[in-house]
Scaffold this motif. Structure first.
Motif, short mmCIF file in Angstrom:
data_model
loop_
_atom_site.label_atom_id
_atom_site.label_comp_id
_atom_site.label_asym_id
_atom_site.label_seq_id
_atom_site.Cartn_x
_atom_site.Cartn_y
_atom_site.Cartn_z
N PHE A 24 0.85 -1.18 0.00
CA PHE A 24 0.00 0.00 0.00
C PHE A 24 0.89 1.23 0.00
N TYR A 81 -1.27 4.81 14.95
CA TYR A 81 0.12 4.68 15.43
C TYR A 81 0.64 6.03 15.92
N ILE A 133 -0.78 8.21 11.08
CA ILE A 133 -0.30 6.92 10.56
C ILE A 133 -1.14 5.84 11.24
N ASP A 189 -1.89 1.59 11.67
CA ASP A 189 -1.55 0.19 11.44
C ASP A 189 -2.86 -0.58 11.26
N GLY A 248 -2.60 -5.89 8.57
CA GLY A 248 -1.16 -6.10 8.69
C GLY A 248 -0.29 -5.15 7.89
N PHE A 249 -0.82 -3.99 7.53
CA PHE A 249 0.02 -3.02 6.81
C PHE A 249 -0.17 -1.64 7.42
N ARG A 250 0.75 -0.74 7.10
CA ARG A 250 0.74 0.63 7.64
C ARG A 250 0.40 1.60 6.52
N PHE A 251 -0.40 2.62 6.86
CA PHE A 251 -0.66 3.67 5.87
C PHE A 251 -0.83 5.01 6.57
N ALA A 252 -0.79 6.07 5.77
CA ALA A 252 -0.92 7.43 6.30
C ALA A 252 -2.14 8.09 5.67
N ARG A 303 4.54 10.02 18.96
CA ARG A 303 4.78 8.62 19.29
C ARG A 303 5.81 8.50 20.43
N GLU A 329 4.63 0.31 3.82
CA GLU A 329 3.47 -0.41 4.38
C GLU A 329 3.87 -1.41 5.46
#
Lengths: 137, 400
Positions: A47, A73, A95, A97, A101-105, B164, B262
């Protein structure tokens, strides 16, 4: 599943470009579906969606629908913004999570702090879609 | 090819005071980027005690979009009337641009392409307003189609580091803000600094928010500047009979991500700085504890804390407390950003890494006056791009 919709007046401050490939993402989003691609070889997600898998460089990728749920996050509220965003200032960005199982902004519409759950919403502007997150309703 | 690499030295350094140099476009008399830079280049060569005939390479940082002259490197080779057989080029690497200019100059000398190389550049941007400038700078971080539409700005990513870090460590905004107070105190002693009036913690905390939790004095000012370094062999440096810097180590790492990928990671670990530092220290044969003075590319308070932790100058998750305790101030255990850093020395981004090495050159040649770190033998400079997604670290040693 269909994403909750938040109506927005006017045009997007910085409309994303669509390619023949990413048009699928924006069309799906406009229809209320949050999607990306999964690699058919190594099975990992990427992503933003890409016409290949950055993890193994396979070009064998397929569109999948995402849950649209996750955990924040980190975040900030922007008070000094580029000229195109003046009308929206201050605004939140973050951001996430995703539980897939993926990270995006993305944008965040409320005061959700780190490590709290969020859900993806469809932002429907006059000229097209964007997405954002907020605390689940 | 096949030649052994030669040991590299820095023998000259010069810079113009950081500040508002560029004029607005509607003013009758302009300040021209090449006039400013030529003066600095000549000062640096004089500082080295070398002549223009010795120079074989010119490595420029790419100017910002707000100056007019394009193909700047070849223009400058004419303006300075400097035939060269090493290289004449511009480099671009976001915040790392000036660092790459030095890196390439050092490589030219090490490889024997030239005996003397100039690493130099000019960065002007104050002729344009901040909101307009951000229309460009926002396109330099994250993904222009999948992040910029939400309004991310370069410093918004650092602000998320701060959120964070505070969440995980319990550090307060006041803890982070102590870095701004410390750096202003350093800048008050630096004639090259943009902002030199001392400030209090209360003043820092009272500023308007820019990207929460960071306020105006916790994010970089916009600045203009120009700087030049003279790089040569250790052999030639010795013949000049004056103090110089020996380049002892170098490390670079790009983590293969731009702001974020990601793949979830520990965003505040600054893995690229950790890896680049490890390699630079290993090549130099030192450990972090041997560093006497560190000039870190740190546009925001939180960034200085995180890169100091990643390099091992302070323990992980204790960087904010170390700053509060004065460990990173002049007179402390490991003085960081004695120039005043990006926050107060100022931040002309394309040349900030050159200014950082200028400060290390002042410190290791014992010319830093009231901000001199006593007995400084080992100094390091770091620069970065993204959210420290890439880092370049150089280790220098005082020599004579």
């Amino acid at each position: 599943m269909t994403l909750p919709v938040v109506e927005r007046k006017g045009a997007r401050p910085w409309p994303p470009r669509a390619s023949a490939f990413t048009k699928t993402f924006w069309d799906n989003l406009n229809a209320g579906r949050f999607t990306t691609v999964r690699c058919a070889d190594c099975r990992r997600l990427t992503f933003p969606p890409k016409p290949f898998c950055p993890h193994c460089w396979s070009k064998n990728v397929a569109w999948v629908e995402l849950s649209g749920r996750g955990k924040l996050y980190s975040r900030t509220t922007v008070h000094a913004a580029p000229a195109a965003f003046a009308a929206e200032t201050p605004y939140g960005v973050c951001i996430v999570d995703a539980e897939d199982g993926f990270r995006f902004a993305t944008a965040v519409l409320d005061d959700t702090p780190p490590d709290r759950p969020v859900e993806v919403v469809l932002l429907r502007y006059d000229d097209g879609p964007l997405f954002a997150v907020r605390s689940p309703r | 090819m096949g030649r052994a690499l030669r040991d590299v030295a820095v023998v000259g350094a010069a810079a113009t005071p950081v500040g508002r140099i560029q004029k607005n476009a509607d003013e009758d008399i302009q300040v021209l980027e090449h006039e400013t830079l030529a003066g600095v280049a000549i000062d640096a060569l004089n500082d080295a005690g070398l002549k223009r005939e010795h120079v074989g390479s010119l490595v420029f940082s790419n100017p910002r979009a707000y100056t007019k002259q394009l193909y700047f490197a070849t223009f400058m080779a004419n303006y300075l009337r400097l035939p060269a057989r090493g290289v004449v080029m511009e480099v671009l690497g976001n915040g790392m641009t000036g660092g790459f200019a030095f890196d390439q100059a050092a490589l030219d000398v090490a490889a024997g392409r030239s005996d003397v190389a100039l690493a130099l550049g000019v960065s002007f941007e104050l002729g344009i307003g901040s909101a307009e400038h951000m229309m460009r700078s926002m396109r330099a971080t994250g993904d222009v189609d999948f992040h910029v539409p939400f309004g991310f700005t370069p410093i918004s990513w650092y602000a998320m580091d701060a959120t964070r870090y505070m969440h995980e460590t319990g550090a307060t905004r006041a803890d982070l803000a102590s870095v701004a107070v410390k750096n202003r105190r350093h800048a008050s002693l630096n004639p090259l600094a943009h902002y030199r009036d001392p400030i209090t913690l209360e003043q820092v905390l009272a500023q308007r928010p820019i990207v929460e939790p960071l306020g105006l004095f916790e994010v970089p000012p916009r600045s203009d500047g120009a700087a030049a370094l003279v790089v040569t062999t250790v052999e030639i440096a010795k013949s000049l009979k004056r103090p110089y810097l020996r380049l002892r180590g170098r490390g670079f790492h790009h983590e293969g991500a731009h702001q974020i990928s990601e793949v979830p990671n520990d965003m505040t670990a600054f893995a690229a700085a950790r890896e680049a530092g490890k390699d630079a220290f290993a090549e130099a044969g030192i450990s972090a504890g041997d560093v006497d003075v560190a000039e870190l590319y740190a546009p925001c308070t939180i960034v200085e804390i995180l890169v100091a932790e990643a390099l091992g100058l302070v323990p992980r998750h204790k960087g904010a407390k170390a700053a509060v305790a004065g460990e990173t101030a002049l007179g402390g255990r490991i003085p960081i950003c004695t120039s005043g850093g990006c926050l107060s020395r100022g931040h002309p981004p394309m040349v900030t890494p050159l200014y950082n090495i200028v400060e290390i050159a002042e410190q290791l040649r014992r010319r830093a006056g009231p901000r001199q770190v006593k007995g400084a033998e080992i100094g390091i400079a770091s620069c970065e791009l993204g959210n420290y997604n890439a880092a370049l670290v150089h280790v220098f040693e005082a020599a004579a």
